[in-house]
Scaffold this motif. Structure first.
Motif, PDB file in Angstrom:
ATOM      1  N   LYS A1096       0.844  -1.209   0.000  1.00 17.63           N
ATOM      2  CA  LYS A1096       0.000   0.000   0.000  1.00 17.63           C
ATOM      3  C   LYS A1096       0.880   1.262   0.000  1.00 17.63           C
ATOM      4  O   LYS A1096       0.518   2.280  -0.601  1.00 17.63           O
ATOM      5  N   ASP A1097       2.038   1.174   0.667  1.00 16.11           N
ATOM      6  CA  ASP A1097       2.954   2.310   0.660  1.00 16.11           C
ATOM      7  C   ASP A1097       3.575   2.494  -0.723  1.00 16.11           C
ATOM      8  O   ASP A1097       3.803   3.627  -1.165  1.00 16.11           O
ATOM      9  N   ASN A1100       1.103   4.298  -2.794  1.00 15.97           N
ATOM     10  CA  ASN A1100       1.091   5.731  -2.486  1.00 15.97           C
ATOM     11  C   ASN A1100       2.336   6.429  -2.998  1.00 15.97           C
ATOM     12  O   ASN A1100       2.272   7.575  -3.439  1.00 15.97           O
ATOM     13  N   ASP A1104       2.512   9.760  -5.313  1.00 15.00           N
ATOM     14  CA  ASP A1104       3.234  10.969  -4.885  1.00 15.00           C
ATOM     15  C   ASP A1104       4.280  11.387  -5.907  1.00 15.00           C
ATOM     16  O   ASP A1104       4.385  12.564  -6.266  1.00 15.00           O
ATOM     17  N   SER A1121       3.015  11.268   0.729  1.00 18.06           N
ATOM     18  CA  SER A1121       1.798  10.876   1.440  1.00 18.06           C
ATOM     19  C   SER A1121       2.067   9.775   2.445  1.00 18.06           C
ATOM     20  O   SER A1121       1.340   9.627   3.420  1.00 18.06           O
ATOM     21  N   LEU A1122       3.139   8.989   2.221  1.00 21.02           N
ATOM     22  CA  LEU A1122       3.494   7.969   3.211  1.00 21.02           C
ATOM     23  C   LEU A1122       3.932   8.652   4.499  1.00 21.02           C
ATOM     24  O   LEU A1122       3.518   8.261   5.594  1.00 21.02           O
ATOM     25  N   SER A1125       0.866  10.323   6.030  1.00 17.47           N
ATOM     26  CA  SER A1125       0.032   9.312   6.683  1.00 17.47           C
ATOM     27  C   SER A1125       0.664   8.847   7.990  1.00 17.47           C
ATOM     28  O   SER A1125      -0.015   8.724   9.017  1.00 17.47           O
ATOM     29  N   ALA A1126       1.978   8.597   7.945  1.00 14.98           N
ATOM     30  CA  ALA A1126       2.674   8.145   9.154  1.00 14.98           C
ATOM     31  C   ALA A1126       2.639   9.229  10.228  1.00 14.98           C
ATOM     32  O   ALA A1126       2.429   8.949  11.412  1.00 14.98           O
ATOM     33  N   ARG A1128       0.395  11.626  10.579  1.00 15.93           N
ATOM     34  CA  ARG A1128      -0.959  11.736  11.138  1.00 15.93           C
ATOM     35  C   ARG A1128      -1.211  10.626  12.149  1.00 15.93           C
ATOM     36  O   ARG A1128      -1.842  10.831  13.182  1.00 15.93           O
ATOM     37  N   LYS A1129      -0.726   9.438  11.831  1.00 12.80           N
ATOM     38  CA  LYS A1129      -0.852   8.319  12.763  1.00 12.80           C
ATOM     39  C   LYS A1129      -0.131   8.654  14.061  1.00 12.80           C
ATOM     40  O   LYS A1129      -0.633   8.378  15.152  1.00 12.80           O
ATOM     41  N   ASP A1193       5.298   1.448   9.970  1.00 10.58           N
ATOM     42  CA  ASP A1193       6.048   2.564   9.384  1.00 10.58           C
ATOM     43  C   ASP A1193       7.204   2.992  10.282  1.00 10.58           C
ATOM     44  O   ASP A1193       7.628   4.143  10.254  1.00 10.58           O
ATOM     45  N   PRO A1717      -3.494  19.932   5.066  1.00 11.54           N
ATOM     46  CA  PRO A1717      -3.641  19.047   3.898  1.00 11.54           C
ATOM     47  C   PRO A1717      -4.414  19.698   2.759  1.00 11.54           C
ATOM     48  O   PRO A1717      -4.053  19.559   1.605  1.00 11.54           O
TER      49      PRO A1717
END
Length: 1829
Positions: A1096-1097, A1100, A1104, A1121-1122, A1125-1126, A1128-1129, A1193, A1717
């Motif tokens: 999935k990465d 993405n 990107d 975006s990886l 996303s990381a 934001r996590k 991640d 974002p």
């Protein structure tokens, strides 16, 4: 899994001792079937109900053992299959005790029920002790027999207790049976399957009978000279009589072949074949390159070497124990003095057969016999690449049936050069199965002393053993599998005069005595152009003479080679030649033979040509393609598709049959690039226009019909037969290559001619117009070449475009029978099956992101989100990139000169299970790319294309191979410059790939000094290129190691040239293969240190990179975006960690506050707070550590680990510091209100004592209730009157009046009622324009310019024009107002009015603070000062906002402290105690009641506080809007705003987001209280009050025990009691200081009274719990909304200077840039075009990608949007990445509230700010849905 599966029929077989019967046995019960009963006529199924399923259990355990003495077995089996449809056969085996009977059990089942039964079998391992079940994996590893048994059953097994009494295990068994049923496509074992098996058994018996008939086959081994002479003596006798025992040689051969296979131990011999998929996976064998191995590893070693094209695969040495120096010795006594050389040396032949080695060709043929069809084809293809002869006719080792493996030749092409009639050299490339060439067949009769194979090698390639012969390394005297095998090889000329043959010639070699292999001999002699036979000196009556005589009489040329003849070349008659071999130089023989063959081939008698496909026309041979149903069906389907292409012009086929990838796709790609590289002024209109055009193209694309060709492809690929689909794809690729090869070859020839011509004209300076004409012609040929290239990748590209067009319009095509969403699944299946997938369309130079993402999603769905190591390759065109990858991993990338890679392709390489533990990933994902500096791109923007491709590929790869071909410095410089720039870009966007340089075609890779010099020069060149690239990319880098971690010693590999000699007959260079293996090891070494990335990465990352590359400025445009996303996590986790710390500190704060109120502590130390927080802090640290180490991640998150550890430490310190401040405030307030509290306590206790005195007086009237009541009322009235007289009254407050009075004192000259007494003041918190509040400063410096500005200002003021504030000025003022409002809120909370009461000094402090802030602001670097009205309106706005809060808190204070109000509330309690006094209650009873009355209020406070904290935690977990971070909360705010469509609330949110967030949280809390009170809050309150009651009673009981142990008095009891409760309640000894209790001595009674009275007071407290009063009862500081506001709103509130979007960072005063974002439309904040009233429709993220400009606040100098940071001030702190996201929400908002926005800002959306029509198409639903994306 389908749960609608109620009925199961299962057969248990195996050893009956593996099961223990009994009443506990769930599956079999206690009665065992008596198999040994000879009278048994049927087996009755046992009916059971297991896991909600009806199960019929048929127990035949032990039946296979009873078969020997039980006559009725066949009858029982017949009855069994007739009466039942069987879901599963369960093979019961005792764990760890595998017996021969067990093995026989499975063989018996297979024999009786047929081979197909195996797909219904699973093994059930039974155990006695639980721990035994854990050893299953070890048992499998230790026991190869068990492993083979399990493999036979498809790997299906489970374990269970021998007693079968565990319900969980039985449920698992049922689930496994259900899974097996679904795997078998819901098919049971039926009578029909059984009948089919019986039929096969009969046919097998029949064939075995036929095989036992007399055979002409001779022995299977080559003999020694002595044995051969003896054999020749008996030849004449055998001619007449044949053999006395005709089956003996065949049986001997079968025995030999069985022994051979036993020694080699191949996995694919008897059961499942060796699969291509298994050998192509990355395993330990694939990393070994040893020249020797054990016997059982010969097959794997040979395969791996062949995959690397290492022709030494045939020369593998076998390791044997003690082999070094081992010499056979006889038992002769060496001490004897006498010795006889004749006896010992000449006569003895002992040891000749001792430890015979396996013949290398037997290993090769064993692979052939054990391989599945795909591996067989792969092996033969690799043999061809190694320039080895290939098996043409192969006898089956068991049945001797001859097989023609035509399928194995289908992927082989041969290329050669020859001279035409004009003496011009022409190139030819043909698939070998189609090539029509002369064929020369070689065979022998009898034994010959000369090597036929060696002689053939001298004709084809003297330097290479095309045919293996007796003198090759590793050869042995015995060979088992080669007799009767016909091998074929081709001689391909190079077009030079040195060629031995002028045309391509096929050579066939029949191994063994031709007399023993009549069928093979017949085929060869019929199809050959020339026959060459090797003969010993035959006699007239020799049995071979008849066959030789027949050949001699035939008109076909014949060359006889006599081993016992010394004659030179003689033509005995026309077309018949004789050559002697005895005592002759082989070179001379070879030359004579070549001459004879050439003469024969040039004669008319040998005019026949050989075509490989024609071999299949012969009868009595098995053709593999016809024998395999899947192959046949796949070919038929492919041929059906190809029939649609008949008589079509190749250059027009793609346009006709693949329309979706044609002009429209290219137009769409071009529009997409233009969209990302906008030049227009009205950017949003241009964006809308481009997007509309792109949608129209997609709609037009969607209207195209799907061609019948593509429909057929989709239909075939949607069939369930996986093997058939692979055959179909391979057939289609074969047929397409065959179809296009001729035309492509011609076009390439024309292109090369034209290219050479252009180059020559360039060198001689031809006229420009003529050169231009030639270049145009070259471009035309290039386009024809591009149009004519037609392969499987183009079909998949078409399907991709069909999917993208359907996806864009969200509608299926009318002529597509399947839902378009299933199309990516086809591509995913192809990738899993080992086919490459096009990643970048090489023709359109575009990545179809929608299609690729969908395919990868399906891949994840099928495989799981696997971890992959991405290996990419870059290099000049035709530099051997694809060849290198294919050799390294056995891949299928196109490598022929006519099929250069275009774009980029990706292919999966599976990692074996044992290697996964070392590698830490599941697959290697290989990305192959088109060559840089491609000829086809000449004339186009070559450098941009190369840079784009290099950046894309380098960004994708965890490791990139840079392939450099040759030693040309200029070519090296070209590629290095591109590569260095790509890596520099990666560094700037914080991607960290690795690289290795592969320097191919180096003349001498062993020259150490030369290589060192090469490495030094490469390092220098890289450093030089780095400096140049750094200048272009505006980056500081002096050398390549500044850009990327690079070790020039280990990361540079030198490769030998690919061919060992000159093509086309040269084999691959073994050194090249060694280099490949070394590189492979280095790659895997890199990989083992890498974490790779999840699929999935990877998906993405593709998005990107491509999105950034579409923009011209990659670094500026890249959005990782990886990382996003990381991060934001991480933010979500940070929110949890910080909440964990806050909630823990809230508990501590509550306890300490209680202790302060109880005067148990008098100071607060930070160390105490830190100690209380230590345990939670450790838990948070542990959670952080686990998150950073174990998260998927982790490798990406590590970069923020330190900063977040610091942030958590900071937040911990802030929480401790803030808690200390609050508690110190409480300490101060406690001291300040001590007098009030003491007075209240004094009044209460005085009332108690006086009421007690009155009660003692009225004791004799205790029964006269009326008198008691009257007397008490009179007493009460007098006491209260006295208390009121002695205590000042607490009055109501009028906050705004106080504000006006203070302001009147401040501004005596300016009346405060300038706006009607303040009732109509402007709410400065919501105004949009501050211009009327300011006066612009006069310039005090600036010389002439300043004077001119002042003059202009004066003129404008005289004529009525006013100067307006810039957007920056407005933003600064708005920021000031917001911050002042926020800080005053904090100050008001610190006043603690509910406890301390209101004082006008509070307002004075607020006004002083506001004044100080206003003065500080206008004295700063601003161009204006505030009018008095600004200050007054600001004060009124803030005080009016706080009015209700302060008034409510003061009311709470009054209710708690006004004596009249407070005492009146206690009247009933006092009367109750008064009554008890009157009735003579004991002191202990009355004291207990007084204690309970005193506890009532603290209990209520404690319950509400605890519930508020619990509720905050619960909402943080369960409330959808509050269970994430701040971004999640904002999403719900936006949804609520849209649902309500209230413009004023939108403006409030846009201008004062912090206030709006707080209001929203308060509303959410109110709603939660309203909705969830009964089901959530009330139960929690009751739980808390019960816990508190238990704690109070526990404290009472322990205090009683304490007093009894220590013989203390009531004082000691009270001290112990209050101390134990000081953490929980505001209750201390001082609360009872005036109540006399000296005579209390019955502590047991006191405890009982408290228990009784406590229950009595708890009940009304509980009864008063309701949602109406709940909010009012909460302490303001401990309200759940305030707790949540404290958590969510301590973050960054900085707004984008363009659009007012709020920075999403959850940390206040965070490091780094502000970011968000999704930005908004700038007109939303009132942003307008310069010198107009037109509101802007620009969006920040699209504007920064353009060439347009904006004017920063208060500046007349424009700044390019793309260089917005250079505007300084607030702009420099923001990171705004180009993004063309549609933003439906804000576009809908602008359209929905256009009029409101225009009215609010007194500006319009007109002119340049006209709203694009496309925006108006968005609905509210689409806007809301977009928030969730």
């Amino acid at each position: 899994m389908d749960h609608a599966f109620p009925n199961v029929t299962a057969v248990l077989f195996g050893n009956s001792s593996s099961v223990q019967f009994g009443h506990e046995n769930i599956l079999l019960g206690e009665k065992q079937t008596n198999i040994e009963n000879a009278e048994m006529s049927r087996i009755v199924p046992l009916q059971r109900k297991i896991s909600e399923r009806h199960v019929s259990v048929i127990n035949i355990t032990g039946l296979h053992e009873a078969e020997l003495y039980l006559d009725s077995v066949d009858h029982l089996i017949d009855q069994l299959v007739k009466e039942n449809e069987i879901h599963a056969f369960i093979f019961v085996v005792r764990l760890g005790q595998l017996t021969n009977d067990d093995q026989m059990g499975l063989e018996w089942l297979q024999r009786v029920f047929g081979d197909k039964v195996l797909q219904f079998v699973m093994i059930l391992f039974t155990y006695e002790r639980e721990e035994e079940s854990k050893t299953i994996k070890d048992d499998l590893k230790k026991n190869p027999v068990l492993e083979q048994l399990l493999e036979k059953c498809g790997g299906r097994f489970l374990t269970c207790n021998k007693r079968m009494n565990n319900k969980s295990e039985m449920r698992d068994l049922m689930n496994k049976i259900e899974l097996l049923f679904n795997e078998n496509k819901q098919q049971c074992y039926t009578l029909e399957i059984n009948n089919s098996a019986l039929k096969q058994n009969e046919e097998l018996k029949k064939s075995e009978c036929e095989r036992d008939k007399p055979s002409i086959n001779k022995e299977t081994r080559e003999h020694t000279a002595t044995e051969t002479r003896e054999q020749q003596k008996g030849t004449t006798e055998e001619l007449g009589t044949r053999r006395e025992k005709p089956d003996q040689p065949e049986k001997e051969m079968l025995t030999c072949s069985k022994n051979l296979f036993d020694r080699l131990n191949p996995k694919g011999r008897n059961d499942h074949k060796l699969r291509a998929a298994d050998v192509l996976q990355l395993n330990e064998h694939s990393l070994q390159c040893d020249e020797s191995c054990a016997e059982e590893e010969l097959i794997q070693t040979l395969i791996q070497k062949l995959l690397m094209m290492d022709y030494r695969a045939r020369y593998i040495h076998v390791n044997k124990a003690n082999e070094w120096g081992q010499i056979q010795q006889r038992d002769n006594d060496s001490s004897k003095s006498e010795c006889d050389i004749f006896e010992e040396m000449f006569l003895s032949n002992e040891g000749s057969n001792h430890s015979e080695r396996i013949h290398p060709m037997d290993v090769q043929m064993a692979v052939f016999h054990c391989a599945d069809v795909f591996l067989k084809q792969l092996v033969v293809t690799k043999l061809s690449q190694c320039q080895y002869a290939l098996p043409l006719l192969v006898p089956d080792p068991d049945t001797q049936q001859i097989e023609f493996p035509l399928w194995t030749f289908r992927q082989i092409n041969k290329s050669w050069k020859m001279k035409n009639t004009n003496n011009e050299i022409i190139s030819q490339t043909h698939p070998v199965y189609k090539a029509q060439t002369p064929m020369v067949s070689f065979f022998r009769f009898g034994y010959v002393s000369s090597s036929k194979s060696n002689l053939m090698n001298s004709l084809i390639n003297e330097k290479h053993n095309t045919f293996f012969h007796r003198n090759c390394p590793g050869s042995s005297r015995t060979r088992v599998l080669m007799d009767g095998v016909v091998e074929i090889a081709w001689f391909c000329p190079s077009g030079k005069n040195t060629d031995k043959f002028m045309d391509c010639v096929a050579f066939c070699n029949l191994h063994g005595d031709a007399g023993d292999h009549e069928k093979q001999l017949q085929i060869l002699t019929e199809m050959a152009s020339v026959n060459v036979v090797l003969l010993p000196q035959l006699k007239k009556n020799d049995r071979s003479i008849i066959k030789v005589q027949k050949l001699y009489k035939d008109s076909k040329p014949l060359i006889c080679l006599f081993t016992e003849d010394v004659s030179t070349l003689i033509e005995t008659r026309k077309g018949k030649y004789k050559i002697g071999l005895k005592d002759r130089n082989q070179s001379d023989v070879s030359e004579e033979l070549r001459r004879a063959i050439n003469i024969c081939l040039s004669s008319s008698e040998s005019s026949s040509t050989f075509r490989l496909e024609d071999v299949s026309k012969h009868s009595d041979i098995r053709v593999d393609e016809e024998d395999d149903e899947h192959c046949r069906r796949g070919r038929e389907a492919a041929q059906q598709m190809m029939s649609l292409l008949e008589k079509k012009d190749l250059t027009e086929i793609k346009e006709s049959f693949l329309p979706h990838q044609g002009k429209l796709w290219h137009q769409w790609s071009q529009k997409n690039k233009e969209l990302h590289r906008l030049k227009a002024d009205e950017i949003e209109k241009e964006i809308s226009k481009k997007q509309t055009e792109m949608k129209q193209i997609r709609q037009q694309q969607h209207t195209y019909d799907i061609s019948r060709f593509v429909k057929c492809f989709i239909e075939e690929m949607n069939s369930d037969a996986a093997n058939k689909n692979i055959f179909f794809l391979k057939w289609l690729r074969i047929l397409l290559d065959e179809y296009t090869s001729a035309d492509l070859s011609n076009l390439h020839h024309k292109y090369n001619e034209k290219w050479s011509k252009v180059l020559k004209q360039t060198e001689i300076n031809v006229k420009p117009e003529h050169l231009k004409y030639e270049q145009t012609d070259l471009e035309r040929i290039s386009e024809e070449l591009q149009a004519a290239t037609f392969g499987l990748e183009h079909i998949m590209r078409e399907i991709g475009q069909i999917y993208e067009s359907c996806s864009s319009v969200n509608k299926n095509k009318k002529d597509l029978q399947f839902d378009y969403s299933s199309l990516p699944s086809l591509a995913a299946e192809m990738m899993i099956s080992g086919f490459p997938l096009e990643l970048m369309d090489g023709d359109a130079a575009h990545v179809p992101v929608i299609w690729i993402s969908a395919v990868l999603d399906k891949l994840i769905q099928k495989l799981g989100d696997q971890r992959v190591f991405v290996l990419s390759v870059l290099g000049i065109q035709s530099s051997g990139k694809s060849t290198m990858l294919n050799a390294m991993f056995g891949l299928q990338f196109a490598v022929s000169a006519g099929r250069c890679t275009r774009g980029a392709f990706m292919q999966l390489v599976r990692v074996s299970d044992e290697m996964k533990t070392q590698m830490n990933f599941d697959y290697i994902l290989v990305v192959d790319t088109e060559g840089l500096r491609a000829l086809e791109l000449t004339g186009r923007s070559l450098q941009h294309h190369d840079n784009e491709l290099a950046t894309f590929v380098v960004g994708l790869g965890n490791l990139t191979l840079i392939n450099i071909f040759g030693e040309n410095p200029s070519e090296m410089q070209d590629i290095l410059q591109i590569v260095v720039q790509a890596f520099l870009r990666m560094k700037k966007v914080r991607l960290n790939p690795s690289c290795m340089f592969v320097h191919q075609n180096v003349s001498d890779v062993t020259a150490g000094e030369k290589n060192m010099d090469g490495r030094r020069r490469l390092q220098e060149k890289l450093d030089e290129m780095t400096k140049l690239a750094a200048e272009e990319e505006v980056c500081d880098a002096e050398c390549f190691s500044d850009v990327i971690e690079f070790d020039v010693q280990n990361d540079v590999k030198y490769f030998a040239q690919l061919w060992e000699g000159s093509p086309p007959m040269a084999p691959p260079n073994p050194n090249y293969c060694e280099n490949i293996q070394e590189l492979k090891k280095s790659i895997l070494s890199h990989a083992s240190r890498s974490d790779g990335m999840m699929l999935k990465d990877f998906k993405n990352r593709i998005k990107d990179l491509w999105e950034a590359l579409l923009n011209e400025r990659f670094v500026f445009s890249f959005r990782n975006s990886l990382e996003i996303s990381a991060y934001r996590k991480l933010e979500i986790q940070y929110s949890k960690w910080s909440w964990c710390l806050r909630s823990a500190m809230m508990e501590t704060e509550n306890k300490l506050q209680n202790k302060i109120e109880n005067e148990a502590i008098n100071e607060i130390e930070e160390t105490d707070l830190q100690r209380d927080l230590k345990e939670t802090n450790e838990e948070v640290k542990k959670s952080m550590s686990e998150f950073f180490e174990k998260d998927t991640d982790a490798n990406m998150l590590i970069q923020w680990k330190t900063s977040f550890e610091i942030k958590i430490k900071d937040i911990e310190e802030n929480i401790v510091r803030e808690t200390k401040r609050k508690l110190n405030d409480i300490l101060q307030q406690r001291d300040l209100k001590k007098k009030i509290d003491d007075n209240r306590t004094h009044h209460e206790n005085t009332l108690f004592e006086k009421s007690k005195e009155l009660a003692l007086k009225l004791k004799d009237k205790a029964n006269d209730e009326e008198t008691l009541k009257t007397e008490f009322n009179l007493f009460w009235k007098q006491c209260v009157k006295k208390i009121i007289t002695d205590t000042p009254v607490i009055r109501d407050i009028d906050l705004l009046t106080d504000v006006r009075e203070i302001l009147s004192d401040v501004y005596e000259s300016a009346p405060v009622d300038h706006r009607k007494g303040g009732s109509e003041y402007n709410n400065i918190l919501t105004v949009s324009n501050y211009s009327e509040y300011v006066i612009f400063k006069r310039s005090t410096k600036g010389g002439i310019k300043g004077a001119v500005n002042d003059a202009c200002r004066t003129v404008t003021e005289i004529f009525g024009f006013s100067q307006t504030l810039s957007s920056t000025d407005k933003a600064q003022i708005r920021s000031l107002v917001s911050d002042v409002a926020l800080q005053t809120d904090t100050k008001i909370q610190s006043f603690n009015i509910a406890k301390m009461g209101y004082n006008i000094s509070c307002i004075q402090q607020l006004i002083d603070y506001i004044k100080a802030r206003v003065i500080e602001h206008q004295e700063g670097p601003v161009k204006y000062v505030f009018k008095n009205e600004f200050f007054m309106d600001l004060v009124f706005s803030i005080c009016n906002r706080a009015n209700k809060l302060i008034t409510d808190q003061h009311k709470m204070f009054r209710e708690a402290n006004d004596p009249e109000m407070y005492v009146e509330k206690k009247r009933e309690e006092y009367y109750s105690i008064f009554q008890k006094y009157c009735h003579g209650a004991t002191s202990a009873a009355i004291f207990g009641e007084i204690i309970c009355q005193k506890l009532k209020e603290p209990i209520e406070q404690s319950v509400y506080k605890k519930t508020a904290r619990d509720m905050a935690g619960e909402m943080k977990t369960n409330c959808e809007s509050l269970n994430g971070n701040r971004s999640n909360l904002e999403k719900h705010i936006l949804k609520t705003l849209a649902e309500n469509e209230d413009f004023d609330k939108y403006i409030d949110y846009i201008k004062t987001p912090s206030d709006h967030f707080k209001r929203f949280i308060r509303e959410e809390v109110s709603r939660y209280i309203c909705d969830k009170f009964s089901e959530s809050i009330l139960p929690k309150m009751k739980e808390n009050i019960e816990l508190l009651q238990q704690k109070i009673m526990k404290a009472a009981h322990e205090s009683t025990e304490h007093v009894q142990v220590n013989r203390g008095d009531v004082g000691l009891w009270l001290k112990s009691f209050t101390q134990q409760l000081s953490d929980e309640l505001v209750f201390s000894e001082k609360d009872l200081s005036g109540v006399k209790h000296d005579n209390v001595d019955d502590f047991k009674l006191l405890e009982d009274v408290i228990r009784k009275e406590l229950t009595a007071i708890m009940s009304p407290i509980s009864d008063n719990f309701n949602k109406k009063t709940f909010p009012g009862k909460l302490d303001y500081k401990f309200r759940p909304d305030e707790l949540l506001i404290g958590h969510f709103c301590q973050c960054c509130w900085v707004q984008c200077p363009f659009c007012k979007a709020i920075c999403t960072n959850t940390i206040e005063n965070h490091d780094g840039d502000h970011s968000v974002p999704f930005h908004r439309i700038t007109g939303i904040k009132g942003f307008a075009y310069k010198n107009t009233t037109n509101l802007s429709v620009s969006i920040c993220t699209s504007a920064v990608a353009s060439n347009r400009s904006f004017y920063p606040s208060s500046s007349d100098d424009s700044v390019l949007w793309r260089e917005y940071r250079t505007a300084g001030e607030v702009y420099a702190d923001w990171s705004i990445t180009p993004d063309l996201s549609e933003l439906p929400y804000w576009k809908w908002f602008v359209c929905r509230f256009q009029k409101d926005l225009e009215t609010h800002y007194i500006k319009t959306f007109e002119g340049s700010g006209e709203i694009p029509d496309e925006w108006r198409k968005y609905s509210k639903n689409e806007a809301l849905e977009s928030l969730d994306k």
